[in-house]
Design an enzyme around this catalytic site. Sequence first.
Site, short mmCIF file in Angstrom:
data_model
loop_
_atom_site.label_atom_id
_atom_site.label_comp_id
_atom_site.label_asym_id
_atom_site.label_seq_id
_atom_site.Cartn_x
_atom_site.Cartn_y
_atom_site.Cartn_z
CG HIS A 1 3.63 -6.93 -47.94
ND1 HIS A 1 3.46 -7.92 -47.01
CD2 HIS A 1 3.95 -7.54 -49.10
CE1 HIS A 1 3.70 -9.09 -47.58
NE2 HIS A 1 4.01 -8.88 -48.84
CE1 TYR B 1 4.58 -4.87 -38.23
CE2 TYR B 1 4.81 -4.34 -40.56
CZ TYR B 1 4.81 -5.27 -39.54
OH TYR B 1 5.06 -6.58 -39.81
CE LYS C 1 9.24 -1.21 -36.17
NZ LYS C 1 9.02 -0.99 -37.57
CE1 TYR D 1 2.24 -8.44 -38.36
CE2 TYR D 1 3.07 -9.15 -36.23
CZ TYR D 1 3.28 -8.58 -37.46
OH TYR D 1 4.54 -8.12 -37.79
N PRO E 1 10.63 -10.21 -31.76
CG PRO E 1 10.54 -12.36 -32.63
CD PRO E 1 10.85 -11.60 -31.38
C1 LIG Z 1 16.43 -16.73 -34.69
C2 LIG Z 1 16.25 -15.26 -34.93
C3 LIG Z 1 15.12 -14.81 -35.64
C4 LIG Z 1 14.95 -13.44 -35.88
N1 LIG Z 1 13.83 -13.03 -36.53
C5 LIG Z 1 13.65 -11.72 -36.75
C6 LIG Z 1 12.51 -11.25 -37.44
O1 LIG Z 1 11.64 -12.02 -37.85
N2 LIG Z 1 12.39 -9.92 -37.64
C7 LIG Z 1 13.36 -9.02 -37.20
O2 LIG Z 1 13.26 -7.80 -37.43
N3 LIG Z 1 14.44 -9.44 -36.55
C8 LIG Z 1 14.60 -10.76 -36.32
N4 LIG Z 1 15.70 -11.17 -35.67
C9 LIG Z 1 16.66 -10.16 -35.28
C10 LIG Z 1 17.58 -9.78 -36.44
O3 LIG Z 1 17.93 -10.93 -37.16
C11 LIG Z 1 18.78 -9.07 -35.84
O4 LIG Z 1 18.34 -7.88 -35.21
C12 LIG Z 1 19.87 -8.74 -36.87
O5 LIG Z 1 20.48 -9.94 -37.31
C13 LIG Z 1 20.93 -7.82 -36.24
O6 LIG Z 1 22.05 -7.74 -37.08
P1 LIG Z 1 23.51 -7.61 -36.45
O7 LIG Z 1 24.40 -7.54 -37.63
O8 LIG Z 1 23.52 -6.52 -35.47
O9 LIG Z 1 23.75 -8.94 -35.63
P2 LIG Z 1 23.91 -10.47 -36.19
O10 LIG Z 1 23.00 -10.69 -37.35
O11 LIG Z 1 23.75 -11.34 -34.99
O12 LIG Z 1 25.38 -10.53 -36.71
C14 LIG Z 1 26.50 -10.63 -35.86
C15 LIG Z 1 27.63 -11.30 -36.61
O13 LIG Z 1 28.77 -11.32 -35.78
C16 LIG Z 1 29.36 -12.59 -35.86
N5 LIG Z 1 30.14 -12.81 -34.62
C17 LIG Z 1 29.69 -13.18 -33.41
N6 LIG Z 1 30.70 -13.25 -32.54
C18 LIG Z 1 31.82 -12.89 -33.22
C19 LIG Z 1 33.19 -12.80 -32.85
N7 LIG Z 1 33.60 -13.09 -31.63
N8 LIG Z 1 34.07 -12.42 -33.79
C20 LIG Z 1 33.66 -12.13 -35.07
N9 LIG Z 1 32.37 -12.23 -35.46
C21 LIG Z 1 31.46 -12.60 -34.54
C22 LIG Z 1 28.18 -13.54 -36.02
O14 LIG Z 1 28.59 -14.79 -36.58
C23 LIG Z 1 27.32 -12.74 -36.97
O15 LIG Z 1 27.63 -12.98 -38.31
C24 LIG Z 1 15.90 -12.52 -35.42
C25 LIG Z 1 17.02 -12.97 -34.72
C26 LIG Z 1 17.20 -14.31 -34.46
C27 LIG Z 1 18.40 -14.77 -33.68
#
Ligand SMILES: Cc1cc2nc3c(=O)[nH]c(=O)nc-3n(C[C@H](O)[C@H](O)[C@H](O)COP(=O)(O)OP(=O)(O)OC[C@H]3O[C@@H](n4cnc5c(N)ncnc54)[C@H](O)[C@@H]3O)c2cc1C
Length: 392
Positions: A72, A384, A297, A201, A293
Amino acid sequence: MRTQVGIVGAGPSGLLLSHLLHLRGIESVVVEIRSRRYCETRIRAGVLEQGTVDLLSASGVGARMAREGLVHHGIVLRFGGRDHRIDLSGLTGGRTITVYGQHEVVKDLIAARLNAGGDLFFEVQDVEVLDVDTPAPRIRFGRAGTAEELRCDFIAGCDGFHGVCRPAVPPGVLTAYEHAFPLAWLGILAQVPPASEELIYSSHDRGFALLSMRSPELSRLYLQCAPDEDMNGWPDKRIWDELRRRFERDDAWTLRDGPVLQKGITAMRSFVVAPMQYERLFLVGDAAHIVPPTGAKGLNLAAADVMVLTRALEAFYATGRTDRLARYSEVCLRRVWKVQRFSWWMTSMLHRSNDGEFFDRLHRAELDYITGSRAASTALAENYVGLPFDDD
Ligand SMILES: Cc1cc2nc3c(=O)[nH]c(=O)nc-3n(C[C@H](O)[C@H](O)[C@H](O)COP(=O)(O)OP(=O)(O)OC[C@H]3O[C@@H](n4cnc5c(N)ncnc54)[C@H](O)[C@@H]3O)c2cc1C
């Protein structure tokens, strides 16, 4: 078992870290409480900054994204019944965003790690991180009914907001900074081609709405709602009716509806913990920070942390240097706070507030200013598409 870097969590942070370390000849093991299938189908973020796309491509996991991702060049701000396009590329020297689901990124990274013979342990139980303040930290967990122990040089806490790594830091070491917005998003994934090629938006008197997409056949739509909104009060028809009202435009623009595949409510909050390191434990991605969200980011910020930690570990294993590891938190937090500011600003400007008509009028004036001033549109656009990676 023994490895160099023990990684807790197979979300985008943990998988990307494991992949980048592998490319630099550094061993890691990832432990994850959920199943592979769960991780690969968890629908979350979908907008990738230019820097995240470049990082994935340069590290050899960008082929499917290049084929299936939607590039985009702009976004639309809709208010007062009219569209105002922000020309992201024109304002940032050609930079773009790519719409490619987080679960697709996760699938690509899992495939890359498994093809390279990487150790990813899914469906583990009772994960504990131990001895992080010694040179030999350990991860203890259960796997198929057997107690296992992984000895490592370092532990990366990539286990999201509700994980076990952040709480493993002794009391008094970390400071948490939080802000809960008095609003939430009701989001749907719908089997219908997106009604617009670019994200819209929409700031409306009835509340904010966002039109996004996951593919040419799948729309992702959100409505501002109350944090304690009861999903049962929102049958599909009511969601579509409300979306149509909030996306109304002065001309005959319409939103087609279609089968709703998933729906859920996402709370809007900001959270930062500092420092993001305690001795040999490094907190990465959502384990250390959450952004609302609105600025798209969360995933991108996680990728930036991973890049900083990868380079610090690379320097350590190549030369024994520890200065980059010691600066991990400081370097990441500089970006984290800039991204928090941007996400807070977008959230405040676009949503209907509970603060009264005065503030709603200020926010409308701000939208007018942003869309009428090249300097102000550029400030939005450069945030952005993503601020430059700065890892020093
Ligand atoms: C419902 C929702 C919608 C979102 N929408 C957006 C969006 O539209 N745009 C955007 O930019 N961001 C969005 N986000 C944020 C984005 O998804 C996160 O910032 C991103 O997933 C971060 O990645 P991460 O790997 O740090 O954490 P996570 O994706 O949370 O990964 C953490 C992993 O650790 C695992 N875990 C947890 N506890 C344990 C444990 N005790 N032992 C072993 N493993 C464990 C979990 O199962 C998971 O697989 C959203 C988040 C949520 C919850």
